[in-house]
Enzyme design. Sequence first.
Site, PDB file in Angstrom:
ATOM      1  N   ASP A   1      33.266  34.664  43.800  1.00 61.30           N
ATOM      2  CA  ASP A   1      33.160  34.824  42.352  1.00 61.30           C
ATOM      3  C   ASP A   1      32.210  33.804  41.728  1.00 61.30           C
ATOM      4  OD1 ASP A   1      34.892  32.733  42.944  1.00 61.30           O
ATOM      5  OD2 ASP A   1      36.637  33.667  42.041  1.00 61.30           O
TER       6      ASP A   1
ATOM      7  N   ASP B   1      49.591  32.141  39.428  1.00 62.63           N
ATOM      8  CA  ASP B   1      50.093  33.460  39.015  1.00 62.63           C
ATOM      9  C   ASP B   1      49.812  34.521  40.087  1.00 62.63           C
ATOM     10  OD1 ASP B   1      47.374  33.598  38.830  1.00 62.63           O
ATOM     11  OD2 ASP B   1      47.296  34.191  36.714  1.00 62.63           O
TER      12      ASP B   1
HETATM   13  C1  F6R Z   1      38.025  30.378  43.943  1.00 63.21           C
HETATM   14  C2  F6R Z   1      38.882  31.375  43.342  1.00 63.21           C
HETATM   15  C3  F6R Z   1      40.276  31.119  42.871  1.00 63.21           C
HETATM   16  C4  F6R Z   1      41.017  29.973  43.563  1.00 63.21           C
HETATM   17  C5  F6R Z   1      42.423  29.791  42.986  1.00 63.21           C
HETATM   18  C6  F6R Z   1      43.136  28.607  43.589  1.00 63.21           C
HETATM   19  O1  F6R Z   1      36.739  30.905  44.255  1.00 63.21           O
HETATM   20  O2  F6R Z   1      38.417  32.459  43.191  1.00 63.21           O
HETATM   21  O3  F6R Z   1      41.018  32.305  43.003  1.00 63.21           O
HETATM   22  O4  F6R Z   1      41.100  30.225  44.937  1.00 63.21           O
HETATM   23  O5  F6R Z   1      42.333  29.622  41.599  1.00 63.21           O
HETATM   24  O6  F6R Z   1      42.485  27.427  43.177  1.00 63.21           O
HETATM   25  P1  F6R Z   1      42.837  26.010  43.810  1.00 63.21           P
HETATM   26  O7  F6R Z   1      42.435  26.079  45.243  1.00 63.21           O
HETATM   27  O8  F6R Z   1      41.975  25.040  43.040  1.00 63.21           O
HETATM   28  O9  F6R Z   1      44.296  25.809  43.637  1.00 63.21           O
END
Ligand code: F6R
Length: 242
Positions: A67, A136
């Site tokens: 993304d 979530d």
């Molecule tokens: C990252 C992404 C998000 C993260 C998610 C968890 O490219 O698309 O979905 O994987 O928000 O984030 P962290 O690892 O910072 O807890």
Amino acid sequence: MKIIRAKDYKDMSRKAANIISAQVIMKPHAVLGLATGSSPVGTYSQLIDWYNKGDVDFSEVTTINLDEYRGLPREHDQSYWYFMHKNFFDSVNVQPDRIFVPDGSNPDAAEACREYDAIIQRAGGIDLQLLGIGHDGHIGFNEPGAAFELGTHCVDLTKETIEANKRFFNNDESLVPRQAYTMGIKTIMQARKVLMVASGADKAQIIKKAFFGPVTPEVPASILQMHPDFVLVGDQDALSLI
Ligand code: F6R
């Protein structure tokens, strides 16, 4: 679904990096789907370490990120392009023309997403998709309620995400991107292998809900229960409720 228990963040990162290295050793021209966020940073640094020791070579690998914010140029220090270069690409030998991140600077959302799906198709699909999980249950920017059948698409960021991101943009909400381009759940499910890393007690609830509860768009990650080759590497805290 396979669940691998790690002691802590470092151990989780080593185990995940081992799985990625094995993929690249078995198929040097592998297509890796990559993620940003705090969860995979340790995995990237472990891979960098093994690259420096000559144990893994990324010269033939293609990388396709999950993304990107819509409206941020690559050079912006909050873009996912920037994050990936800082945390991984600048330190290994992935060829620049084999690095793909959705083009956040393209204001034409339909075109940006269509082109991205075409890139994934031309690469022959994703061999291994690395993921984190949101509190979530989001994966990529697929928030609760996201349709399971979407490819790359443009999403409106939730109020909570905009608010949470303010701190990265001089605490000025008007500077925070409002939208993002993300691979859809369909894209993620089409990857031949999916590897999720999860760390910390704050992820324990959602891990239980996503992988031991019903499969529902309200918990986007729950669809991974249906993936034929899904591996979750979690540390003790993240896996404490399962
Ligand atoms: C990252 C992404 C998000 C993260 C998610 C968890 O490219 O698309 O979905 O994987 O928000 O984030 P962290 O690892 O910072 O807890």
